[in-house]
Write an enzyme that holds these catalytic residues in place. Structure first.
Site, PDB file in Angstrom:
ATOM      1  N   CYS A 278       0.807  -1.233   0.000  1.00 12.79           N
ATOM      2  CA  CYS A 278       0.000   0.000   0.000  1.00 12.79           C
ATOM      3  C   CYS A 278       0.837   1.277   0.000  1.00 12.79           C
ATOM      4  O   CYS A 278       0.782   2.048  -0.957  1.00 12.79           O
ATOM      5  CB  CYS A 278      -0.921   0.000   1.218  1.00 12.79           C
ATOM      6  SG  CYS A 278      -2.097  -1.355   1.186  1.00 12.79           S
TER       7      CYS A 278
HETATM    8  N1  LIG Z   1      -2.728  -5.744   2.062  1.00 13.60           N
HETATM    9  C1  LIG Z   1      -3.137  -4.641   2.621  1.00 13.60           C
HETATM   10  O1  LIG Z   1      -2.653  -4.242   3.681  1.00 13.60           O
HETATM   11  C2  LIG Z   1      -4.221  -3.798   1.999  1.00 13.60           C
HETATM   12  C3  LIG Z   1      -4.966  -2.931   2.817  1.00 13.60           C
HETATM   13  C4  LIG Z   1      -5.967  -2.173   2.247  1.00 13.60           C
HETATM   14  C5  LIG Z   1      -6.186  -2.259   0.873  1.00 13.60           C
HETATM   15  N2  LIG Z   1      -5.435  -3.079   0.092  1.00 13.60           N
HETATM   16  C6  LIG Z   1      -5.728  -3.136  -1.337  1.00 13.60           C
HETATM   17  O2  LIG Z   1      -6.547  -4.276  -1.573  1.00 13.60           O
HETATM   18  C7  LIG Z   1      -6.249  -4.843  -2.848  1.00 13.60           C
HETATM   19  C8  LIG Z   1      -5.876  -6.303  -2.685  1.00 13.60           C
HETATM   20  O3  LIG Z   1      -4.674  -6.388  -1.938  1.00 13.60           O
HETATM   21  P1  LIG Z   1      -4.227  -7.710  -1.173  1.00 13.60           P
HETATM   22  O4  LIG Z   1      -3.176  -7.301  -0.232  1.00 13.60           O
HETATM   23  O5  LIG Z   1      -5.420  -8.445  -0.671  1.00 13.60           O
HETATM   24  O6  LIG Z   1      -3.584  -8.538  -2.399  1.00 13.60           O
HETATM   25  P2  LIG Z   1      -3.138 -10.068  -2.356  1.00 13.60           P
HETATM   26  O7  LIG Z   1      -2.074 -10.211  -3.368  1.00 13.60           O
HETATM   27  O8  LIG Z   1      -2.900 -10.506  -0.945  1.00 13.60           O
HETATM   28  O9  LIG Z   1      -4.430 -10.852  -2.861  1.00 13.60           O
HETATM   29  C9  LIG Z   1      -4.985 -10.682  -4.110  1.00 13.60           C
HETATM   30  C10 LIG Z   1      -5.567 -12.021  -4.557  1.00 13.60           C
HETATM   31  O10 LIG Z   1      -6.260 -11.792  -5.786  1.00 13.60           O
HETATM   32  C11 LIG Z   1      -6.058 -12.922  -6.608  1.00 13.60           C
HETATM   33  N3  LIG Z   1      -6.369 -12.538  -7.977  1.00 13.60           N
HETATM   34  C12 LIG Z   1      -5.673 -11.746  -8.827  1.00 13.60           C
HETATM   35  N4  LIG Z   1      -6.356 -11.576  -9.978  1.00 13.60           N
HETATM   36  C13 LIG Z   1      -7.515 -12.287  -9.863  1.00 13.60           C
HETATM   37  C14 LIG Z   1      -8.635 -12.480 -10.703  1.00 13.60           C
HETATM   38  N5  LIG Z   1      -8.719 -11.924 -11.926  1.00 13.60           N
HETATM   39  N6  LIG Z   1      -9.626 -13.286 -10.272  1.00 13.60           N
HETATM   40  C15 LIG Z   1      -9.560 -13.854  -9.057  1.00 13.60           C
HETATM   41  N7  LIG Z   1      -8.524 -13.676  -8.193  1.00 13.60           N
HETATM   42  C16 LIG Z   1      -7.521 -12.889  -8.594  1.00 13.60           C
HETATM   43  C17 LIG Z   1      -4.620 -13.311  -6.355  1.00 13.60           C
HETATM   44  O11 LIG Z   1      -4.374 -14.657  -6.727  1.00 13.60           O
HETATM   45  C18 LIG Z   1      -4.514 -13.081  -4.839  1.00 13.60           C
HETATM   46  O12 LIG Z   1      -4.843 -14.256  -4.118  1.00 13.60           O
HETATM   47  C19 LIG Z   1      -5.150  -3.963  -3.443  1.00 13.60           C
HETATM   48  O13 LIG Z   1      -5.724  -2.974  -4.240  1.00 13.60           O
HETATM   49  C20 LIG Z   1      -4.527  -3.330  -2.213  1.00 13.60           C
HETATM   50  O14 LIG Z   1      -3.918  -2.103  -2.516  1.00 13.60           O
HETATM   51  C21 LIG Z   1      -4.478  -3.875   0.633  1.00 13.60           C
END
Ligand SMILES: NC(=O)c1ccc[n+]([C@@H]2O[C@H](COP(=O)([O-])OP(=O)(O)OC[C@H]3O[C@@H](n4cnc5c(N)ncnc54)[C@H](O)[C@@H]3O)[C@@H](O)[C@H]2O)c1
Length: 441
Positions: A278
Site C-alpha cells: 500500500c
Molecule cells: N494488504 C493490505 O494491507 C491492503 C490494505 C488495504 C487495501 N489493500 C488493497 O486491496 C487490494 C488487494 O490487496 P491484497 O493485499 O489483498 O492482495 P493479495 O495479493 O494478498 O491478494 C490478491 C488475490 O487476488 C487474486 N487474484 C488476482 N487476480 C484475480 C482475478 N482476476 N480473479 C480472481 N482472483 C484474482 C490473487 O491470486 C490473490 O490471491 C489492493 O488494491 C490493495 O492495494 C491492501
C-alpha cells in the site's frame, strides 16, 4: 394486480435477511478477511481466486493471512457458509460481487490496473440483472466510473435500476490486533444514490459505521489521501532522523517528547524504508492520475524520494559502524533480524530488506537472517533460509541489523550478546547489560 418488485427492493431485502449470495474476487490479505466477516454473520459467501494452490489451501481450511484463523475458516466451511473456488461460474449465481484484487505498479511506476480489469471483465461476463458490484481494491480516482461502469453497461444493464455499482476501499492493516475489518468504518461511494444505499446497507451488516460519500471518486480519493498522509509523514520522520544524526540527537527521544502533546500531533517513526502493498504504491496512483490532468504532485514525489533513499542510508550506517570497529563490509558477518516489511507479519512485498540484503551481499558481506514469519527469503535469485538467532549467532555476527522489530525476538538477549547492533526500529533496550555498540536510526 401487484406491481413487480424492483431489483433494488429485492436486493435490499436479501441483504437484510442475510440471504444475499456474496462472491469475493481475490482471496488475499483483503478479500479473505472480508469474505469471512460476511460468512460469520450468516451470508453464503464464495471466495474466488485464480491461484489454485491458494484455493486448495482455503478449501481445506488453511488460512494464509494473519487476520483469519484457520479454525474460524474450518467452522465456516463445515457450516456451508464459505467456499473457495477457482470457477468464475459462481459469479452468475451471486447477488453481490466484491472485487479485491491487487493494484501494483508497473516498472515505470505507473498503475498496473490489469488485475482489476481482468476481474471486472469476468464479473461482467457473468453479470445478471440485479447484481451489486463493489470495487474494494485501492485505485486511481475515476476507476469505478471510467473503467468498470462501461464494462457492465455493455451488457445492456441500466445503472441504478438493474445494475448497482459502488466503490468502498478496504482500510485494514493486516496483523493489527486492535483494528480488524469489523472495527474500521467503511467509506462507500455509489454511482447513483441507490447504488450507494445498497452498498452501505450491505456493509452495515458487518461494520458498526458506514460513511457514505457523494461519488465513487470521493471514496477512491479518501483511501489515497489516507495513504499519502502516511507516506508523507513517514518521509518526514525519516528525514527528521537524518537531521537529528547531524545534530547528535536521538530522533526517537525527540518524537516521543513531541508526542506528549495531546492535540495537533501524531507520532510517526523512522524506519529502513517503506514496504508492503500500500504505502509505497498507492500515492503513485494519485500522482499518475493528477499528472494526466496537468498537475505535478510535489509532496508525493518528494516523500517517495526520501523514503526510497532509506535503504541506502541504512547501508551507510552499517558500513560506517563496521569501519569504526576496524572491519570492512566485505567479509563481515551480518545477521539481519526481520525481513518482513513490518513488525508481526510475514509479508515481504516491497520490503526494504530486499534492497538492503541484496546490497550487503553484493558488497561481499556474509548475510544470514532470522524472521519467525518468513522461513525463506529470495534475494537476487538466491534463496536464503531463516536461522534461529541463538546466542552463538549473535556473538558470531560482526553486525546485527534489525530491520523488522518482530515481537518474537528476545531484545534483551540481542543487547547482551551482540558486538554491534544497527537498530532501525529502536527496539533494543537502553545501555544496561549491553555487550557492544548500538547504532540507532
Ligand atoms: N494488504 C493490505 O494491507 C491492503 C490494505 C488495504 C487495501 N489493500 C488493497 O486491496 C487490494 C488487494 O490487496 P491484497 O493485499 O489483498 O492482495 P493479495 O495479493 O494478498 O491478494 C490478491 C488475490 O487476488 C487474486 N487474484 C488476482 N487476480 C484475480 C482475478 N482476476 N480473479 C480472481 N482472483 C484474482 C490473487 O491470486 C490473490 O490471491 C489492493 O488494491 C490493495 O492495494 C491492501
Amino acid at each position: 394486480m401487484q406491481a413487480p418488485v424492483d431489483h433494488a427492493t429485492r436486493l435490499s431485502r436479501r441483504i437484510a435477511d442475510h440471504a444475499a449470495r456474496i462472491s469475493v474476487i481475490g482471496q488475499g490479505y483483503v478479500g479473505l478477511p472480508v469474505a469471512v466477516e460476511f460468512a460469520k454473520v450468516g451470508f453464503p459467501v464464495a471466495g474466488l481466486d485464480t491461484d489454485p494452490d491458494r484455493v486448495a489451501a482455503l478449501a481445506s481450511g488453511r488460512s494464509h493471512v494473519p487476520d483469519v484463523r484457520s479454525d474460524d475458516l474450518q467452522a465456516l466451511l463445515r457450516a456451508g457458509r464459505y467456499q473457495a473456488t477457482t470457477g468464475p461460474a459462481i459469479l452468475a449465481e451471486s447477488d453481490v460481487v466484491l472485487i479485491c484484487v491487487p493494484t501494483p505498479l508497473r516498472k515505470s511506476k505507473d498503475p498496473d490496473i490489469t488485475y482489476v480489469i481482468a476481474a471486472a471483465k469476468e464479473a461482467a461476463a457473468h453479470f445478471r440483472p440485479g447484481q451489486l458490484i463493489i470495487l474494494e481494491s485501492t485505485t486511481y480516482p475515476g476507476t469505478t466510473e471510467e473503467l468498470l461502469l462501461p464494462l457492465f453497461q455493455a451488457s445492456g444493464a441500466s445503472i441504478g435500476e438493474d445494475l448497482f455499482l459502488a466503490f468502498s476501499p478496504e482500510r485494514i492493516d493486516p496483523g493489527n490486533p486492535t483494528f480488524k475489518v469489523k472495527d474500521i468504518p467503511k467509506i462507500v461511494g455509489g454511482v447513483t444514490p441507490t447504488c450507494r444505499r445498497l452498498a452501505a446497507a450491505l456493509y452495515r451488516e458487518i461494520v458498526p459505521r458506514v460513511h457514505e460519500v457523494s461519488t465513487p471518486k470521493v471514496a477512491e480519493l479518501a483511501k489515497l489521501y489516507e495513504n499519502v498522509f502516511r507516506n508523507v509523514n513517514i518521509a518526514l520522520a525519516n528525514e527528521f532522523s537524518i537531521m537529528c544524526r547531524y545534530l547528535g540527537v536521538d530522533s526517537r527521544e525527540v518524537i516521543d517528547a513531541a508526542a506528549t502533546k495531546p492535540f495537533g500531533f501524531m507520532p510517526f517513526y523512522p524506519g529502513p524504508g517503506i514496504g508492503g502493498h500500500c504505502i509505497p504504491v498507492d500515492p503513485l496512483y494519485l500522482s499518475w492520475k493528477v499528472r494526466l490532468n496537468g498537475y505535478e504532485a510535489r509532496f508525493i514525489s518528494l516523500a517517495d524520494e526520501i523514503n526510497r533513499a532509506m535503504p541506502a542510508h541504512v547501508l551507510g550506517l552499517v558500513t560506517e559502524a563496521l569501519n569504526e570497529a576496524s572491519r570492512a563490509l566485505n567479509g563481515a558477518r551480518i545477521l539481519v533480524l526481520g525481513v518482513a516489511y513490518k513488525r508481526g507479519i510475514g509479508d515481504t512485498r516491497e520490503s526494504p530488506a530486499h534492497e538492503i540484503v541484496g546490497a550487503l551481499r553484493r558488497k561481499g558481506a556474509q548475510v544470514s537472517y532470522a524472521d519467525p514469519h518468513v522461513p525463506t527469503f529470495h534475494v537476487d535469485g538466491t534463496e536464503l533460509k531463516a536461522v534461529e538467532p541463538t546466542e552463538e549467532d549473535l556473538r558470531a555476527a560482526d553486525c546485527v541489523l534489525i530491520l523488522a522489530d518482530h515481537p518474537e525476538f528476545d531484545y534483551g538477549a540481542i543487547a547482551r550478546h551482540s558486538a554491534l547492533i544497527v537498530d532501525t526500529r529502536h527496539s533494543v533496550p537502553g545501555i544496561k547489560g549491553r555487550r557492544g555498540r548500538l547504532v540507532r536510526l
